[in-house]
Design an enzyme around this catalytic site. Structure first.
Site, short mmCIF file in Angstrom:
data_model
loop_
_atom_site.label_atom_id
_atom_site.label_comp_id
_atom_site.label_asym_id
_atom_site.label_seq_id
_atom_site.Cartn_x
_atom_site.Cartn_y
_atom_site.Cartn_z
N GLU A 1 24.87 37.09 26.42
CA GLU A 1 25.05 36.30 25.20
C GLU A 1 24.73 34.82 25.37
O GLU A 1 25.59 33.97 25.21
CB GLU A 1 26.49 36.48 24.70
CG GLU A 1 26.76 37.92 24.28
CD GLU A 1 28.16 38.14 23.75
OE1 GLU A 1 28.30 38.71 22.68
OE2 GLU A 1 29.12 37.75 24.44
C1 ACM Z 1 29.73 41.48 26.53
O1 ACM Z 1 30.47 42.24 25.89
N1 ACM Z 1 29.40 40.30 26.03
C2 ACM Z 1 29.19 41.85 27.82
#
Ligand code: ACM
Length: 555
Positions: free
Chosen positions: A371
């Site tokens: 992310e």
């Molecule tokens: C995640 O759930 N951002 C790995």
């Protein structure tokens, strides 16, 4: 919309609705959970009286069509024998080769399980003494068992656990534990129980070498004691990896001596604004040691280059701006990053990896990598590749969330699939292996259904059967059995503030995923599993473990 954006916007929505809820402001829900935690052992004792008392109707468990022994995960082969049961008595001993310190330690752990509930002395003696009436733990060359398999034979006169390696003996002992009446988990002596184990022979070994759980100690902090309690649950179900998510936007949770501002400035917050906390290096080493004694490998994760707000408070020079960010106590993602073009960044990464690697006997270092919508594709790849080199230089194998497959990976690197059913396949092109943590099946912080009070729903609602009924080998495009090292079940802690809440979300999906990771696919069957699992509830009651009474399980 990308997966990341979906998660981000979902988490914004999560945050605002979550903040309206009573449990986030704390007291009533937590108080309830604590009370429940105090009550469950008492409920367990009550159950003991019902199943062992001289009068009264048989319990539901006694009436249920027999699916015993209710071992979870299901062993590779299990043969019930006829004849008299083995019975623990005040003359039962554990017999081992005392020359092997690991075997001796497993014997000691077994003795410390058996002594409080039975009230028996359960001495540990050396091989060569009589094995009549004894539990024998013995290493013997048997390559069919691999490094973690075992054989268990229960006869009237003795119990024998044999294995090729000490880890196998430990797992065999967990099976023996599950074959004993659930009252064996009691902390108080229960003199009315017949400590019987029916005759059986078992041969068992795991499908995957990585049978993991992840605990997010960054969004909410968990004490050393709480982490040990989670290790205990993993060990009972033959899971062998605890991945600790040690740093995120809301908190930095491990002491780094060469970078004291990481904890001085970064550890004092958590979601909702609580006090946070961190593990000193001694405390981390204590967790590692405790886990190691139970054949659980600690995999430390420092999530970067994104999810780094807490680190940047103390070291703003490695962000792409110079102003330190404010502490963050919300639940959004995707807004912080290390700068990939500054040498200071890699100096800090090197310090962190070096110190954590030195404290961690396990082979792995997890760099996060998820992310990060801020860095360009090229900068992101540069960061992952340089971090991969740093991790290798400090003698560890790198693990990262599936996004790392956008960089050039070493074949020794491991990608952890979570959001998509395709990105991890790119890792396989480099010869890298894959851990399967598909959020829709394995994220234990997802609610069981829309009314579950704890947890989130951005990936799915996951009932026990959803967690159980899938085959890793056919789940992802371009990822087949030989590419997979195993399965891992993460708990993210946006809504989870203590171990009792963790247990509620983990139990009973954790044992379901333990069976996905351990048992051969051909041995797995939902109906049989649900009936075996039901027999574990009295055990959890004695252990004081909170759990969700799923309507899918015939408790
Ligand atoms: C995640 O759930 N951002 C790995």
């Amino acid at each position: 919309m990308t997966d990341m954006q979906t998660r981000q916007s979902a988490s914004v929505a999560r945050c605002s609705s979550a903040q309206e809820r009573k449990w986030l402001s704390g007291i009533p829900w937590e108080t309830l959970l604590r009370r429940f935690a105090i009550l469950v052992p008492c409920i367990g004792l009550f159950a003991a009286c019902r199943t062992t008392g001289p009068a009264g109707a048989p319990s539901r468990a006694q009436l249920r069509p027999t699916v015993f022994p209710g071992v979870v995960p299901e062993p590779v082969s299990i043969t019930l024998a006829s004849g008299d049961a083995f019975v623990l008595t005040d003359s039962t001993s554990i017999v081992v080769d005392p020359g092997n310190a690991e075997v001796l330690r497993t014997a000691q752990l077994l003795a410390s399980l058996l002594r409080p509930s039975t009230g028996f002395a359960v001495p540990i003696s050396s091989i060569g003494t009589s094995v009549r009436g004894a539990i024998v733990l013995r290493l013997s060359t048997d390559t069919a068992l691999g490094p973690e398999g075992y054989r268990l034979a229960v006869w009237r006169d003795s119990v024998r656990v044999t294995a090729n390696a000490p880890a196998g003996l430990f797992h065999g002992v967990q099976t023996l534990r599950q074959l004993l009446p659930p009252q064996i988990e009691s902390h108080m002596a229960l003199s009315a129980v017949a400590w019987r184990v029916s005759p059986v022979t078992i041969m068992d070994r795991p499908r995957y070498s990585w049978r993991g759980a992840m605990l997010d100690v960054a969004r909410h902090f968990f004490t050393v004691r709480e982490v040990k309690q989670y290790v205990d649950l993993l060990a009972l179900y033959k899971m062998n990896v605890l991945h600790l998510h040690l740093a995120d936007d809301q908190g930095w949770r491990i002491e780094i001596k060469s970078r004291p501002k990481l904890t001085a400035a970064g550890s004092v917050t958590q979601v909702g604004g609580g006090p946070g906390g961190y593990y000193t290096q001694d405390e981390y080493a204590e967790i590692v040691r405790y886990a190691q004694e139970r054949y659980v490998t600690i995999v430390p994760e420092i999530d970067m280059p994104g999810h780094t707000n807490a680190a940047l408070i103390g070291y703003p020079e490695i962000s792409c701006s110079v102003r330190p960010p404010a502490p963050y106590t919300g639940t959004e993602v995707g807004f912080s990053t290390f700068c990939a073009n500054k040498e200071e960044t890699y100096a800090l990464v090197d310090d962190v990896v070096r110190e954590i690697a030195a404290l961690t006997p396990g082979r792995y270092f997890h760099m996060g990598g998820d992310e990060n919508p801020i860095l360009s594709k090229e900068d992101y790849a540069r960061f992952v590749e340089r971090t991969q080199d740093i991790v290798a230089r400090h003698g560890k194998q790198m693990v990262g969330w599936e996004e790392i497959a956008r960089a050039r990976l070493r074949p020794t690197t491991i990608a952890q699939a979570w959001a998509t059913d395709s990105v991890a396949a790119a890792a396989v092109q480099y010869g890298a292996k894959v851990i399967l943590s598909p959020a829709k099946r394995t994220y234990l912080d997802m609610k069981y259904n829309q009314t579950t009070e704890l947890g989130l729903t951005w990936a799915a609602v996951i009932e026990v059967r959803d967690a159980y009924d899938w085959d890793p080998a056919t789940y992802m495009k371009g990822v087949t059995e030989s590419n997979i090292v195993g399965v891992e079940a993460p708990i993210w802690s946006e809504t989870v503030r203590n171990i009792t809440a963790v247990q509620y979300l983990a139990m009973p999906r954790l044992p379901a995923l333990a069976e996905v990771a351990w048992a051969p696919q051909s041995a797995r069957n939902w109906d049989a599993f649900s009936r075996r699992l039901a027999t574990h509830a009295p055990r959890w009651n004695f252990l004081g473990v909170n759990y969700y009474r799923s309507p899918q399980i015939p408790w």
